[in-house]
Design a protein around this motif. Structure first.
Motif, mmCIF file in Angstrom:
data_model
loop_
_atom_site.group_PDB
_atom_site.id
_atom_site.type_symbol
_atom_site.label_atom_id
_atom_site.label_comp_id
_atom_site.label_asym_id
_atom_site.label_seq_id
_atom_site.Cartn_x
_atom_site.Cartn_y
_atom_site.Cartn_z
ATOM 1 N N ASP A 93 48.765 38.895 41.654
ATOM 2 C CA ASP A 93 48.909 38.629 40.264
ATOM 3 C C ASP A 93 47.617 38.207 39.900
ATOM 4 O OD1 ASP A 93 51.673 39.831 40.184
ATOM 5 O OD2 ASP A 93 52.178 38.057 41.191
ATOM 6 N N GLN A 143 44.135 47.185 36.747
ATOM 7 C CA GLN A 143 45.436 47.359 36.822
ATOM 8 C C GLN A 143 45.985 46.114 36.467
ATOM 9 O OE1 GLN A 143 45.243 48.352 41.003
ATOM 10 N NE2 GLN A 143 45.061 50.541 40.774
ATOM 11 N N LEU A 156 43.625 36.685 41.068
ATOM 12 C CA LEU A 156 42.781 37.010 42.285
ATOM 13 C C LEU A 156 41.728 35.683 41.897
ATOM 14 C CD1 LEU A 156 41.582 38.741 44.380
ATOM 15 C CD2 LEU A 156 40.354 39.970 42.918
ATOM 16 N N SER A 214 45.355 42.485 36.985
ATOM 17 C CA SER A 214 45.454 41.216 37.648
ATOM 18 C C SER A 214 44.392 40.283 36.967
ATOM 19 C CB SER A 214 44.620 41.202 39.034
ATOM 20 O OG SER A 214 45.645 42.145 39.888
ATOM 21 N N THR A 231 42.903 41.211 50.121
ATOM 22 C CA THR A 231 42.973 42.217 49.206
ATOM 23 C C THR A 231 43.872 43.511 49.386
ATOM 24 O OG1 THR A 231 40.821 43.292 49.674
ATOM 25 C CG2 THR A 231 40.886 41.493 48.089
ATOM 26 N N ARG A 251 36.713 47.405 44.359
ATOM 27 C CA ARG A 251 38.369 47.018 44.522
ATOM 28 C C ARG A 251 38.614 45.877 43.491
ATOM 29 N NH1 ARG A 251 41.263 46.237 50.263
ATOM 30 N NH2 ARG A 251 41.315 48.527 50.014
ATOM 31 N N THR A 308 46.825 44.110 49.196
ATOM 32 C CA THR A 308 47.986 44.096 48.089
ATOM 33 C C THR A 308 47.312 43.679 46.784
ATOM 34 O OG1 THR A 308 49.610 43.826 49.718
ATOM 35 C CG2 THR A 308 50.168 43.483 47.298
ATOM 36 N N GLN A 309 47.286 44.183 45.648
ATOM 37 C CA GLN A 309 47.032 43.749 44.406
ATOM 38 C C GLN A 309 47.867 42.412 44.034
ATOM 39 O OE1 GLN A 309 47.372 46.404 41.088
ATOM 40 N NE2 GLN A 309 46.908 44.851 39.527
ATOM 41 N N GLN A 363 38.968 47.318 40.296
ATOM 42 C CA GLN A 363 40.313 48.150 40.306
ATOM 43 C C GLN A 363 41.696 47.024 39.856
ATOM 44 O OE1 GLN A 363 40.736 50.261 44.233
ATOM 45 N NE2 GLN A 363 42.929 51.024 43.470
ATOM 46 N N PHE A 364 41.369 46.229 40.359
ATOM 47 C CA PHE A 364 42.509 45.118 40.237
ATOM 48 C C PHE A 364 42.518 44.572 38.878
ATOM 49 C CE2 PHE A 364 42.668 43.413 44.790
ATOM 50 C CZ PHE A 364 43.319 44.510 45.393
ATOM 51 N N ARG A 365 41.138 44.597 38.331
ATOM 52 C CA ARG A 365 41.226 44.267 36.877
ATOM 53 C C ARG A 365 41.703 45.133 36.046
ATOM 54 N NH1 ARG A 365 35.201 44.619 33.819
ATOM 55 N NH2 ARG A 365 36.106 43.821 31.793
#
Length: 190
Positions: free
Chosen positions: A132, A161, A134, A163, A127, A154, A129-130, A157-159
């Motif tokens: 596309d 942003q 996950l 992903s 993880t 984390r 790097t974010q 956060q990806f969600r």
């Protein structure tokens, strides 16, 4: 006479960009097999899997680690497997080790790590790097409660942003809190 066992049959679904898509079902329903197909760990015996973007699979954390190498060496090795060059990994290394909380052990062979340390490093590398896309297979049971919370944050956060997240969980609250849609797998079928 040998019998062929098909873990999955006639599965078809689309996951939209930025969506959190859940997979639920009993043990042996085919959830992990499906994730491995999407992660390209397995190749389908028939049919196709179409992906658009960089995938970060959180399946068997640290599966690509070599036990005789140090934590630092394994970060570079795993980074190469994920498609990063040495310079990119040099830039990511401090944040990876900070997140995994392993500065005291980073130059020790990882065969000396506890399973929790191994998994923390695996999660931090995967993880760094974010992504596309996950892919998360029940990994929020990694490390102690504080690290689990940090990992969950984390992923959240990806969600936020954008992903796309494919999530397998047996925890109904996690599924209800995070997913837009869910597929229920039963004996290899949706």
């Amino acid at each position: 006479s040998s019998k062929t066992f098909q873990a999955l049959q006639n599965i078809s679904f689309s996951v939209f960009k930025g969506e959190v898509f859940g997979l639920i079902g009993h043990n042996g329903a085919g959830k992990s097999t499906l994730l491995k197909l999407v992660a390209r760990v397995l190749r389908p015996s028939s049919g196709r899997v179409w992906l658009n973007g960089r995938v970060a699979p959180l399946l068997e954390l640290g599966a690509g680690f070599h036990s005789e190498l140090t934590g630092r060496e394994n970060i570079y090795l795993n980074g190469a497997i994920l498609g990063y060059n040495r310079q990119e990994m040099q830039e990511k290394l401090p944040s990876i080790v900070d997140f995994a909380e392993l500065w005291d052990f980073i130059d020790a062979p990882i065969r000396t790590y506890s399973s929790g340390m191994w998994a923390r490093l695996g999660f931090a590398v995967a993880t760094a790097t974010q992504p596309d896309i996950l892919i998360v297979d029940e990994i929020l049971a990694v490390g102690d409660e504080i690290f689990q919370r940090k990992s969950f944050e984390r992923i959240q956060q990806f969600r936020e942003q954008g992903s796309t997240i494919l999530l397998v969980s047996h925890n109904r609250r996690t599924i209800e809190a995070m997913c837009h849609r869910v597929a229920w797998l039963d004996h290899g079928q949706v």
